[in-house]
Design an enzyme around this catalytic site. Structure first.
Site, PDB file in Angstrom:
ATOM      1  N   ALA A  80      -3.863   0.263   9.283  1.00 42.64           N
ATOM      2  CA  ALA A  80      -5.391   0.674   8.637  1.00 42.64           C
ATOM      3  C   ALA A  80      -5.278   1.926   9.667  1.00 42.64           C
ATOM      4  O   ALA A  80      -6.648   2.388   9.841  1.00 42.64           O
ATOM      5  CB  ALA A  80      -6.454  -0.665   9.389  1.00 42.64           C
TER       6      ALA A  80
ATOM      7  N   ASP B 201     -10.328   3.378   1.526  1.00 45.51           N
ATOM      8  CA  ASP B 201     -10.720   2.459   2.565  1.00 45.51           C
ATOM      9  C   ASP B 201     -11.206   3.735   3.719  1.00 45.51           C
ATOM     10  O   ASP B 201     -11.577   3.499   4.580  1.00 45.51           O
ATOM     11  CB  ASP B 201      -9.033   2.269   3.445  1.00 45.51           C
ATOM     12  CG  ASP B 201      -8.506   0.566   2.871  1.00 45.51           C
ATOM     13  OD1 ASP B 201      -9.372   0.101   2.215  1.00 45.51           O
ATOM     14  OD2 ASP B 201      -6.926   0.734   2.930  1.00 45.51           O
TER      15      ASP B 201
ATOM     16  N   LYS C  55       1.231  -1.391  -0.139  1.00 50.58           N
ATOM     17  CA  LYS C  55      -0.208   0.198  -0.057  1.00 50.58           C
ATOM     18  C   LYS C  55       1.134   1.195   0.264  1.00 50.58           C
ATOM     19  O   LYS C  55       0.421   2.341  -0.788  1.00 50.58           O
ATOM     20  CB  LYS C  55      -1.147   0.273   1.184  1.00 50.58           C
ATOM     21  CG  LYS C  55      -2.236  -0.896   0.443  1.00 50.58           C
ATOM     22  CD  LYS C  55      -3.048  -1.087   2.415  1.00 50.58           C
ATOM     23  CE  LYS C  55      -4.797  -1.599   1.866  1.00 50.58           C
ATOM     24  NZ  LYS C  55      -5.346  -1.025   2.391  1.00 50.58           N
TER      25      LYS C  55
HETATM   26  P1  NAP Z   1      -0.960  -4.132  11.501  1.00 50.71           P
HETATM   27  O1  NAP Z   1      -0.909  -2.903  10.542  1.00 50.71           O
HETATM   28  O2  NAP Z   1      -0.672  -5.391  12.060  1.00 50.71           O
HETATM   29  O3  NAP Z   1      -1.507  -3.175  12.625  1.00 50.71           O
HETATM   30  C1  NAP Z   1      -2.406  -3.756  13.822  1.00 50.71           C
HETATM   31  C2  NAP Z   1      -2.197  -3.063  15.277  1.00 50.71           C
HETATM   32  O4  NAP Z   1      -2.462  -3.763  16.393  1.00 50.71           O
HETATM   33  C3  NAP Z   1      -0.714  -2.627  15.755  1.00 50.71           C
HETATM   34  O5  NAP Z   1      -0.613  -1.352  15.922  1.00 50.71           O
HETATM   35  C4  NAP Z   1      -0.279  -3.684  16.650  1.00 50.71           C
HETATM   36  O6  NAP Z   1       0.751  -3.234  17.108  1.00 50.71           O
HETATM   37  C5  NAP Z   1      -1.809  -4.021  17.532  1.00 50.71           C
HETATM   38  N1  NAP Z   1      -1.730  -4.802  18.165  1.00 50.71           N
HETATM   39  C6  NAP Z   1      -1.394  -6.767  17.915  1.00 50.71           C
HETATM   40  N2  NAP Z   1      -1.754  -7.019  18.883  1.00 50.71           N
HETATM   41  C7  NAP Z   1      -2.254  -6.793  20.166  1.00 50.71           C
HETATM   42  C8  NAP Z   1      -1.956  -6.643  21.302  1.00 50.71           C
HETATM   43  N3  NAP Z   1      -1.598  -8.414  21.182  1.00 50.71           N
HETATM   44  N4  NAP Z   1      -2.389  -5.877  21.988  1.00 50.71           N
HETATM   45  C9  NAP Z   1      -2.229  -4.070  21.539  1.00 50.71           C
HETATM   46  N5  NAP Z   1      -2.197  -4.114  20.804  1.00 50.71           N
HETATM   47  C10 NAP Z   1      -2.265  -5.678  19.347  1.00 50.71           C
HETATM   48  O7  NAP Z   1      -3.242  -4.323  11.116  1.00 50.71           O
HETATM   49  P2  NAP Z   1      -3.808  -3.597  10.405  1.00 50.71           P
HETATM   50  O8  NAP Z   1      -3.529  -3.703   8.913  1.00 50.71           O
HETATM   51  O9  NAP Z   1      -3.679  -2.369  10.875  1.00 50.71           O
HETATM   52  O10 NAP Z   1      -5.149  -4.527  10.493  1.00 50.71           O
HETATM   53  C11 NAP Z   1      -5.678  -4.223  11.417  1.00 50.71           C
HETATM   54  C12 NAP Z   1      -7.135  -5.260  11.874  1.00 50.71           C
HETATM   55  O11 NAP Z   1      -7.735  -4.383  11.165  1.00 50.71           O
HETATM   56  C13 NAP Z   1      -7.163  -6.611  11.296  1.00 50.71           C
HETATM   57  O12 NAP Z   1      -7.759  -7.553  11.668  1.00 50.71           O
HETATM   58  C14 NAP Z   1      -7.227  -6.050   9.920  1.00 50.71           C
HETATM   59  O13 NAP Z   1      -8.885  -7.527   9.229  1.00 50.71           O
HETATM   60  C15 NAP Z   1      -8.634  -5.274  10.351  1.00 50.71           C
HETATM   61  N6  NAP Z   1      -8.596  -5.068   8.837  1.00 50.71           N
HETATM   62  C16 NAP Z   1      -9.855  -4.458   8.183  1.00 50.71           C
HETATM   63  C17 NAP Z   1     -10.413  -3.831   7.296  1.00 50.71           C
HETATM   64  C18 NAP Z   1     -11.635  -4.214   6.545  1.00 50.71           C
HETATM   65  O14 NAP Z   1     -12.343  -3.313   5.415  1.00 50.71           O
HETATM   66  N7  NAP Z   1     -12.991  -3.923   7.476  1.00 50.71           N
HETATM   67  C19 NAP Z   1      -9.600  -3.162   6.679  1.00 50.71           C
HETATM   68  C20 NAP Z   1      -7.893  -2.777   7.042  1.00 50.71           C
HETATM   69  C21 NAP Z   1      -7.628  -3.552   7.469  1.00 50.71           C
HETATM   70  P3  NAP Z   1       2.024  -3.557  17.470  1.00 50.71           P
HETATM   71  O15 NAP Z   1       2.717  -2.525  15.939  1.00 50.71           O
HETATM   72  O16 NAP Z   1       2.523  -2.775  18.694  1.00 50.71           O
HETATM   73  O17 NAP Z   1       2.348  -4.720  17.223  1.00 50.71           O
END
Ligand code: NAP
Length: 296
Positions: free
Chosen positions: A139, A111, A74
């Site tokens: 996200a 998004d 992205k």
């Molecule tokens: P990402 O880039 O991996 O970011 C995840 C975030 O959550 C990071 O800040 C991470 O912190 C934090 N995190 C992960 N595990 C944690 C825990 N156990 N305790 C506290 N914080 C935690 O993921 P993303 O792309 O942002 O996606 C996040 C979610 O949104 C996913 O479930 C994805 O499927 C969903 N999503 C949905 C859509 C939709 O269209 N509905 C679109 C995009 C994403 P660290 O950096 O410290 O690991």
């Protein structure tokens, strides 16, 4: 489109990512293309980071109509495009690429529109509100931009590693046109943030299948959440997540991630085709696909 309907004139749309086999976008877009009678098919292309530039050149050579971009491309795709539309520039990520009449690739971000769509239906007036976001990964950029677009006053991001969140906080400060005050709080101070939330968003993967019994918040964590707050989980498998079940049990209005997925796809399709997308058809296709995955 059934294989037998593919002709010598059938054109291509695609999604690129690595991995990409799990993507629901082909199901959603192909159902929409068929409903519209478009002689176009949408395919998933696994493209590794080292092959991004070659893939783009190949897509130009075969006159692909456009493509979706997902993890991990992205941001990496941006310097390879001829034009970045303002919303993608402000978010710092592209999820949709198309081709202009002069053959140049443009990139945008749908998004943000996807995230915002169900919130506009849920509540008419957002100025004066505070959004609390759990997690600050990829996200969360679209979520913060969406909060700006809604007119929220400020955003509080709750995270486990504040040092990792500071670039995101800085990103939404001037000269970014999507400037919005962003505060950071550590996970241990979640209650302070929750007590101020009009909108609470889970932007972590906690609770996503297969770990469906997990939640970023326990039942008592919801105690300080003000009456009338809207609780939104970006996750769409399972529906609802444990997080949303806990929120609904306390009487809060909830929104899951499916609508964001549908609406970002619909916005992309409209840009590629220059006509309205059949949103209901796209939502039904996703629901069917998710149901069959869950029962498999
Ligand atoms: P990402 O880039 O991996 O970011 C995840 C975030 O959550 C990071 O800040 C991470 O912190 C934090 N995190 C992960 N595990 C944690 C825990 N156990 N305790 C506290 N914080 C935690 O993921 P993303 O792309 O942002 O996606 C996040 C979610 O949104 C996913 O479930 C994805 O499927 C969903 N999503 C949905 C859509 C939709 O269209 N509905 C679109 C995009 C994403 P660290 O950096 O410290 O690991």
């Amino acid at each position: 489109m059934p294989n037998s309907l593919i002709t010598g004139r059938t054109r291509l749309l695609a999604v690129i990512g690595d991995p990409i086999g799990h993507s629901l976008s082909p199901v959603m877009h192909n159902r929409a293309l068929a409903a519209l009678g478009e002689d176009t098919v949408y395919v998933a292309c696994p493209v590794g980071s080292q092959d991004l530039e070659a893939a783009l050149a190949g897509f130009a050579a075969i006159d692909l109509r456009g493509f979706s971009v997902t993890i991990p491309h992205k941001q990496a795709i941006m310097p390879l495009l001829g034009e970045i539309l303002p919303v993608a520039q402000a978010v710092g990520a592209v999820n949709t690429v198309g081709r202009s009449a002069n053959g140049e690739w443009w990139g945008t971000n749908t998004d943000v529109a996807g995230f915002v769509a169900p919130l506009r239906s849920a509540r008419g007036n957002w100025p004066g509100t505070t959004a609390v976001i759990l997690g600050g990964g990829g996200a969360a950029r679209a979520v913060v931009a969406g909060c700006h677009e809604l007119g929220c006053d400020r955003v509080i991001i709750v995270g486990r590693n504040l040092a990792k969140l500071r670039p995101l906080q800085a990103w939404f400060q001037p000269p970014n046109p999507l400037t919005i005050p962003v505060e950071l709080l550590p996970w241990s101070e979640m209650a302070t943030a929750i007590a101020q939330a009009d909108l609470l968003v889970n932007s972590t993967p906690i609770g996503m299948a297969p770990k469906i019994n997990e939640s970023p918040m326990s039942p008592v964590d919801f105690d300080p959440l003000p009456v009338g707050a809207i609780v939104y989980d970006l996750i769409y498998t399972p529906r609802p997540t444990q997080f949303l079940q806990l929120a609904a049990a306390r009487g809060f209005q909830t929104i899951d991630g499916l609508e964001m997925l549908v609406q970002q796809g619909a916005a992309a399709l409209e840009l590629w085709l220059g006509r309205s997308a059949p949103v209901d058809v796209m939502r039904d296709a996703l629901l069917e696909s998710l149901t069959s995955r869950e029962s498999a």
